[in-house]
Design an enzyme around this catalytic site. Structure first.
Site, short mmCIF file in Angstrom:
data_model
loop_
_atom_site.label_atom_id
_atom_site.label_comp_id
_atom_site.label_asym_id
_atom_site.label_seq_id
_atom_site.Cartn_x
_atom_site.Cartn_y
_atom_site.Cartn_z
CE LYS A 62 61.57 85.81 68.39
NZ LYS A 62 61.89 87.23 68.21
CB SER A 137 58.55 88.63 67.76
OG SER A 137 59.95 88.80 67.69
CB SER A 161 61.33 91.36 68.89
OG SER A 161 60.63 91.66 67.72
#
Length: 174
Positions: A62, A137, A161
């Site tokens: 990420k 996210s 997330s």
């Protein structure tokens, strides 16, 4: 040992080339680095060395998780050159286990939205229904896993997330 680490990495890099232009889950690819690491794993296996329990397993990282060779942008344009001096502990541990980072996963800016979209890389598309969000996210990493671009996506979770994008993509989050 039916396939080499290099063959596994190349297959996933090819899948990124095929699918990512449609879904925009991967922001930065580590093609050369991933192939070099795969060759190192293959050479160690050939030499009979211990390569770790995740030897040759590709993974995405990420955009807000630190790598010493890639900016931790968090989706913000002003952080496009923010390359950290040290790797995140979880990245270091995966590298020590023999896993191979192949790309960055997209995220919403600062990781504060349930949709994966930002000014730096744009929106990630839900691969099963483009009219729905991919979640956030860690949406880029979830979509990368859901579409076969990587078997493992390294994200993080504060308020859903990991869980929300995994649900939206039909994959598992731990």
């Amino acid at each position: 040992r039916e396939v080499t680490a290099r063959e596994v990495v190349d297959a996933h890099l090819a899948r990124i080339d095929e699918v990512n232009p449609i879904v925009n889950a991967v922001t930065v690819g580590f093609t050369d680095r991933a192939r070099t690491l795969a060759d190192t794993v293959d050479a160690a296996i050939g030499a009979g060395e211990d390569v770790g329990p995740l030897a040759g397993v590709p993974f995405t990282v990420k955009e807000n998780i630190d790598l010493t060779w890639s900016a931790s942008t968090q989706g913000w344009t002003f952080l496009r050159d923010a390359v950290p001096a040290a790797e995140a502990t979880m990245v270091r541990r995966l590298l020590e286990a023999g896993a191979i980072p192949i790309a960055r996963g997209n995220m919403p800016d600062w990781g504060l939205r349930w949709d994966t979209d930002n000014d730096l890389f744009g929106r990630t598309i839900n691969p099963w229904d483009p009219t729905r969000v991919p979640g956030g996210s860690s949406g880029g990493d979830a979509v990368a896993v859901a579409t076969g671009m990587a078997p493992l996506g390294l994200g993080n979770d504060y308020g859903g997330s990991l869980r929300l994008p995994a649900h939206a993509g039909g994959v598992c989050a731990l």
